[in-house]
Scaffold this motif. Sequence first.
Motif, PDB file in Angstrom:
ATOM      1  N   ARG A 299       0.808  -1.213   0.000  1.00 45.34           N
ATOM      2  CA  ARG A 299       0.000   0.000   0.000  1.00 45.34           C
ATOM      3  C   ARG A 299       0.849   1.275   0.000  1.00 45.34           C
ATOM      4  NH1 ARG A 299      -3.968   0.840   4.435  1.00 45.34           N
ATOM      5  NH2 ARG A 299      -4.663   2.418   2.951  1.00 45.34           N
ATOM      6  N   LEU A 300       2.145   1.142   0.198  1.00 51.62           N
ATOM      7  CA  LEU A 300       3.012   2.313   0.340  1.00 51.62           C
ATOM      8  C   LEU A 300       3.261   2.983  -1.008  1.00 51.62           C
ATOM      9  CD1 LEU A 300       4.801   4.086   2.115  1.00 51.62           C
ATOM     10  CD2 LEU A 300       6.645   2.417   1.778  1.00 51.62           C
ATOM     11  N   MET A 301       2.893   4.240  -1.094  1.00 49.96           N
ATOM     12  CA  MET A 301       3.118   5.030  -2.303  1.00 49.96           C
ATOM     13  C   MET A 301       4.477   5.735  -2.238  1.00 49.96           C
ATOM     14  SD  MET A 301       0.698   8.116  -3.803  1.00 49.96           S
ATOM     15  CE  MET A 301      -0.765   7.114  -3.563  1.00 49.96           C
ATOM     16  N   SER A 302       4.908   6.099  -1.037  1.00 44.97           N
ATOM     17  CA  SER A 302       6.164   6.832  -0.850  1.00 44.97           C
ATOM     18  C   SER A 302       7.362   5.896  -0.947  1.00 44.97           C
ATOM     19  CB  SER A 302       6.170   7.509   0.524  1.00 44.97           C
ATOM     20  OG  SER A 302       5.078   8.367   0.691  1.00 44.97           O
ATOM     21  N   ASP A 303       8.527   6.500  -1.040  1.00 39.67           N
ATOM     22  CA  ASP A 303       9.796   5.774  -0.987  1.00 39.67           C
ATOM     23  C   ASP A 303      10.061   5.395   0.471  1.00 39.67           C
ATOM     24  OD1 ASP A 303      12.453   4.935  -1.049  1.00 39.67           O
ATOM     25  OD2 ASP A 303      13.074   6.476  -2.475  1.00 39.67           O
ATOM     26  N   LEU A 304      10.267   4.110   0.740  1.00 35.98           N
ATOM     27  CA  LEU A 304      10.479   3.663   2.118  1.00 35.98           C
ATOM     28  C   LEU A 304      11.820   4.135   2.678  1.00 35.98           C
ATOM     29  CD1 LEU A 304       9.620   1.942   4.571  1.00 35.98           C
ATOM     30  CD2 LEU A 304      10.703  -0.025   3.446  1.00 35.98           C
ATOM     31  N   LEU A 305      12.849   4.190   1.855  1.00 38.19           N
ATOM     32  CA  LEU A 305      14.191   4.476   2.349  1.00 38.19           C
ATOM     33  C   LEU A 305      14.310   5.834   3.042  1.00 38.19           C
ATOM     34  CD1 LEU A 305      17.085   3.717   2.775  1.00 38.19           C
ATOM     35  CD2 LEU A 305      17.552   4.177   0.345  1.00 38.19           C
ATOM     36  N   PRO A 306      13.823   6.933   2.463  1.00 40.34           N
ATOM     37  CA  PRO A 306      13.903   8.207   3.187  1.00 40.34           C
ATOM     38  C   PRO A 306      13.141   8.192   4.506  1.00 40.34           C
ATOM     39  CG  PRO A 306      13.434   8.595   0.873  1.00 40.34           C
ATOM     40  CD  PRO A 306      13.284   7.126   1.098  1.00 40.34           C
ATOM     41  N   ALA A 307      12.059   7.428   4.588  1.00 41.70           N
ATOM     42  CA  ALA A 307      11.298   7.346   5.838  1.00 41.70           C
ATOM     43  C   ALA A 307      12.119   6.676   6.932  1.00 41.70           C
ATOM     44  CB  ALA A 307      10.001   6.584   5.608  1.00 41.70           C
ATOM     45  N   LEU A 308      12.813   5.595   6.585  1.00 42.02           N
ATOM     46  CA  LEU A 308      13.660   4.923   7.574  1.00 42.02           C
ATOM     47  C   LEU A 308      14.820   5.823   8.000  1.00 42.02           C
ATOM     48  CD1 LEU A 308      13.839   1.263   6.184  1.00 42.02           C
ATOM     49  CD2 LEU A 308      12.091   2.340   7.620  1.00 42.02           C
ATOM     50  N   MET A 309      15.375   6.556   7.043  1.00 43.19           N
ATOM     51  CA  MET A 309      16.457   7.481   7.361  1.00 43.19           C
ATOM     52  C   MET A 309      15.967   8.599   8.277  1.00 43.19           C
ATOM     53  SD  MET A 309      19.340   6.532   5.952  1.00 43.19           S
ATOM     54  CE  MET A 309      20.290   8.045   5.839  1.00 43.19           C
ATOM     55  N   ALA A 310      14.750   9.092   8.038  1.00 37.61           N
ATOM     56  CA  ALA A 310      14.203  10.165   8.871  1.00 37.61           C
ATOM     57  C   ALA A 310      14.031   9.698  10.311  1.00 37.61           C
ATOM     58  CB  ALA A 310      12.863  10.635   8.304  1.00 37.61           C
ATOM     59  N   ALA A 311      13.646   8.421  10.495  1.00 34.55           N
ATOM     60  CA  ALA A 311      13.535   7.877  11.852  1.00 34.55           C
ATOM     61  C   ALA A 311      14.904   7.826  12.524  1.00 34.55           C
ATOM     62  CB  ALA A 311      12.896   6.496  11.808  1.00 34.55           C
ATOM     63  N   CYS A 312      15.910   7.406  11.771  1.00 36.24           N
ATOM     64  CA  CYS A 312      17.261   7.348  12.333  1.00 36.24           C
ATOM     65  C   CYS A 312      17.802   8.735  12.671  1.00 36.24           C
ATOM     66  CB  CYS A 312      18.212   6.669  11.347  1.00 36.24           C
ATOM     67  SG  CYS A 312      17.897   4.923  11.043  1.00 36.24           S
ATOM     68  N   ASP A 313      17.452   9.722  11.844  1.00 39.36           N
ATOM     69  CA  ASP A 313      18.028  11.071  11.975  1.00 39.36           C
ATOM     70  C   ASP A 313      17.216  11.993  12.878  1.00 39.36           C
ATOM     71  OD1 ASP A 313      20.009  10.259  10.254  1.00 39.36           O
ATOM     72  OD2 ASP A 313      19.097  11.156   8.477  1.00 39.36           O
ATOM     73  N   GLY A 314      16.068  11.518  13.390  1.00 40.46           N
ATOM     74  CA  GLY A 314      15.288  12.324  14.321  1.00 40.46           C
ATOM     75  C   GLY A 314      14.517  13.458  13.699  1.00 40.46           C
ATOM     76  N   VAL A 315      14.032  13.268  12.469  1.00 39.75           N
ATOM     77  CA  VAL A 315      13.330  14.370  11.792  1.00 39.75           C
ATOM     78  C   VAL A 315      11.928  13.952  11.336  1.00 39.75           C
ATOM     79  CG1 VAL A 315      15.429  15.556  11.062  1.00 39.75           C
ATOM     80  CG2 VAL A 315      14.459  13.763   9.590  1.00 39.75           C
ATOM     81  N   LEU A 316      11.305  13.019  12.033  1.00 33.77           N
ATOM     82  CA  LEU A 316       9.978  12.565  11.638  1.00 33.77           C
ATOM     83  C   LEU A 316       8.895  13.615  11.857  1.00 33.77           C
ATOM     84  CD1 LEU A 316       9.869   8.842  12.822  1.00 33.77           C
ATOM     85  CD2 LEU A 316       9.922   9.677  10.475  1.00 33.77           C
ATOM     86  N   ASP A 317       9.170  14.603  12.723  1.00 31.81           N
ATOM     87  CA  ASP A 317       8.147  15.617  12.993  1.00 31.81           C
ATOM     88  C   ASP A 317       7.815  16.437  11.747  1.00 31.81           C
ATOM     89  OD1 ASP A 317      10.633  16.816  12.948  1.00 31.81           O
ATOM     90  OD2 ASP A 317      10.168  18.262  14.515  1.00 31.81           O
ATOM     91  N   SER A 318       8.695  16.445  10.768  1.00 31.02           N
ATOM     92  CA  SER A 318       8.448  17.203   9.533  1.00 31.02           C
ATOM     93  C   SER A 318       8.315  16.278   8.324  1.00 31.02           C
ATOM     94  CB  SER A 318       9.576  18.205   9.282  1.00 31.02           C
ATOM     95  OG  SER A 318      10.832  17.544   9.182  1.00 31.02           O
ATOM     96  N   PHE A 319       8.059  14.977   8.598  1.00 36.83           N
ATOM     97  CA  PHE A 319       8.038  13.992   7.522  1.00 36.83           C
ATOM     98  C   PHE A 319       6.608  13.520   7.272  1.00 36.83           C
ATOM     99  CE2 PHE A 319       9.009  10.061   5.254  1.00 36.83           C
ATOM    100  CZ  PHE A 319      10.131  10.415   4.523  1.00 36.83           C
TER     101      PHE A 319
END
Length: 431
Positions: A299-319
């Motif tokens: 069901r995922l339309m977005s690219d999964l890789l940037p989402a996983l990176m955002a979790a690692c980098d602490g920037v999910l609040d703007s994702f």
Amino acid sequence: MKILVVGGGGREHALCWALAASPLCDELYCAPGNAGIAEEATCLEIGAEDVDALVTAATDRAIDLAVVGPEAPLVAGLVDALEGAGVKTFGPSKAAAELEGSKAFAKELCAKHGIPTPAFQRFTDAEDAKAYAASQPLPIVVKADGLASGKGVTVCQTHGEAERAIDAALVDKRFGAAGDSVIVEQCLSGQEVSAFALVDGETALMLPCAQDHKPAYDGDTGPNTGGMGAYSPTPLVDEPTAELIHATILQPTVEAMKAEGRPFKGLLYAGLMMTPDGPQVLEYNVRFGDPECQVLVMRLMSDLLPALMAACDGVLDSFDMRWFAETAVSVVIAARGYPGSYQKGEPIGGLDALKAEEDLVVFHAGTKADADGSVRANGGRVLTVTALGGTLEEARERAYTAIDRIDWPGGFCRRDIGWRALAKPTIETED
């Protein structure tokens, strides 16, 4: 980017399938992988719990991101070891992974921080546990405290059954060290929902919910398994309900873990009971579910890789992530005898013909490939046939039509995945 996925099951095949599609992914490795994963990634003959060998493999290959799939290496501290060697890793630390590694820790965290969960007691003595169980109304739930591959939970309809479940863990040591203590828990009425969030230590970015099917056979009968199928979305979770789950369970869990000095990063999975009084936590997992991961990536339309990176980098609040509105259904094909004893090595035919099917992916779990490329069964849960459709009925029909084209007499599957949604489920009320 160079990516390493750790694990060799259906969840890891789904992750590899999604990551391989990212334009940011230059090289993809998986350890140990399986026959299906080998079509997406370079498989390394390293066990998922071989921490030293995985660290060496990651550093030697200058891996930019490691993604740990299974729970056992997370609980063992693989993320700590990889990050200690300078490898950015998606997954919780050993301290945070105790949220799944110990049901007692999880339950006590909920009780301390006001996260809704059924009433419970923890025991290490069998006679004390039996006495408590005998004083409680039926049905009642007995859970091994530690990791038991999804098989350490018994819903007991009689007090005698509760006694046998307690003895199995504490006296017979059926689950090894995972059963050194047990949880005796109130049994709630309702339906179960799997809720997910990407977490960066501060923010829980909620993903779509799903419903899993744990019992082995149709009608939710038979022994519990690691999961025989799933579907997403679920009609039990509309937008207001999702907001309630996020506000009362997912985000408070992230804040509770931070308050306990165990900041959580990775994938938070809350197994919930949807009761008349609202959702309550039955258990936590600290990784993508299996087979729920399969329906999520479909069901995922977005690219999964940037989402996983955002979790690692602490920037999910703007994702933000985007999802297809269609329904995804996954059906597990398991070896006959699972979750008990089963045969390995039987050939599986018909898989190549399904590769060209639109909106259908056969994710491999317990498979291995012969030198000539033919596929053989090599586990309990062997394949997860996952389909996308405009409706649940359409997705389910597509999945079962594909299953009927697979040539493996030694396999079996449930034929009723999604039955609760098709029966127009409601939150059940107690009599």
